[in-house]
Design an enzyme around this catalytic site. Sequence first.
Site, mmCIF file in Angstrom:
data_model
loop_
_atom_site.group_PDB
_atom_site.id
_atom_site.type_symbol
_atom_site.label_atom_id
_atom_site.label_comp_id
_atom_site.label_asym_id
_atom_site.label_seq_id
_atom_site.Cartn_x
_atom_site.Cartn_y
_atom_site.Cartn_z
ATOM 1 C CB CYS A 60 39.765 40.744 35.728
ATOM 2 S SG CYS A 60 39.268 42.194 34.799
ATOM 3 C CG HIS A 100 41.757 43.226 39.023
ATOM 4 N ND1 HIS A 100 42.614 42.265 38.587
ATOM 5 C CD2 HIS A 100 41.177 43.748 37.928
ATOM 6 C CE1 HIS A 100 42.558 42.220 37.275
ATOM 7 N NE2 HIS A 100 41.683 43.105 36.851
HETATM 8 N N1 GLN Z 1 41.024 42.846 29.182
HETATM 9 C C1 GLN Z 1 39.913 42.793 30.009
HETATM 10 C C2 GLN Z 1 39.028 44.037 30.022
HETATM 11 O O1 GLN Z 1 39.508 45.161 30.018
HETATM 12 C C3 GLN Z 1 40.359 42.402 31.390
HETATM 13 C C4 GLN Z 1 41.214 43.418 32.016
HETATM 14 C C5 GLN Z 1 41.616 43.049 33.364
HETATM 15 O O2 GLN Z 1 41.949 41.891 33.658
HETATM 16 N N2 GLN Z 1 41.616 44.057 34.205
HETATM 17 O O3 GLN Z 1 37.832 43.889 30.055
#
Ligand code: GLN
Length: 241
Positions: free
Chosen positions: A94, A190
């Site tokens: 992510c 994730h």
């Molecule tokens: N900040 C990034 C987004 O929202 C990644 C978020 C995350 O790692 N869940 O796209």
Amino acid sequence: MKIKILHLYPDLLNLYGDKGNIECMRMRLVWRGIDAEVVKYTCEDTGFDLSDIDIVFVGGGSDREQKIVCHRLLEHKKDLQEYVENGGALVAVCGGYQLLGKYYKLEDETIEGLDILDIYTEQGKKRLIGNIVLKSDFIDQKIVGFENHGGRTYIGKHMPLGKVLYGYGNEEKSGAEGVIYKNVIATYLHGPLFPKNPQLCDYVLTAALKKKYPDFTELAPLDDSLENTANKYIVDRFKSD
Ligand code: GLN
């Protein structure tokens, strides 16, 4: 045999417990009689050395955390680029995935990336949240997980990690998720990516072992009946074909 894993910024990039993937890699090595050492690099530390590292892991975080990490990581841009080009294994989830690209464009600023992958990310209006199922070309098992991102990642000519069977993926439209490049696995999935996808975990471990020990051929099988049941449950629930 021994594998050394570097966990980058466990203090900042650990949304949904991405660090469980480190434990999964470690135990799947130990169960096969292969030594595993995990070293952590946090915001308190002054620098890291990749010369004896076999797998780098970088998890996900909020935009705020990503910005902090990015400034620090850029100090290691060249080292990380060389590590990847030389076949070093790197897993990025992510926010970590987005940082491997050229940039991450937010509404009011642009975060410079590590330029390891020829990709870029732009913030979209709605967040892409939910369960996701992928089919990849390089393992038999479907890849299951959970995504939650505001960014849309455009991967250009890169090969995706998988084709989206259910869920959003990189930018909702192309049907592609993540990137696989040399020994880099970059994905929006994730949390327990490796516990739920043991074949994907073994793919990364095998790549790292082959790089370090050129005579290494394959990992001994493990009893993955529980892991496979969890994986299949999600596949059947969201995608039955
Ligand atoms: N900040 C990034 C987004 O929202 C990644 C978020 C995350 O790692 N869940 O796209």
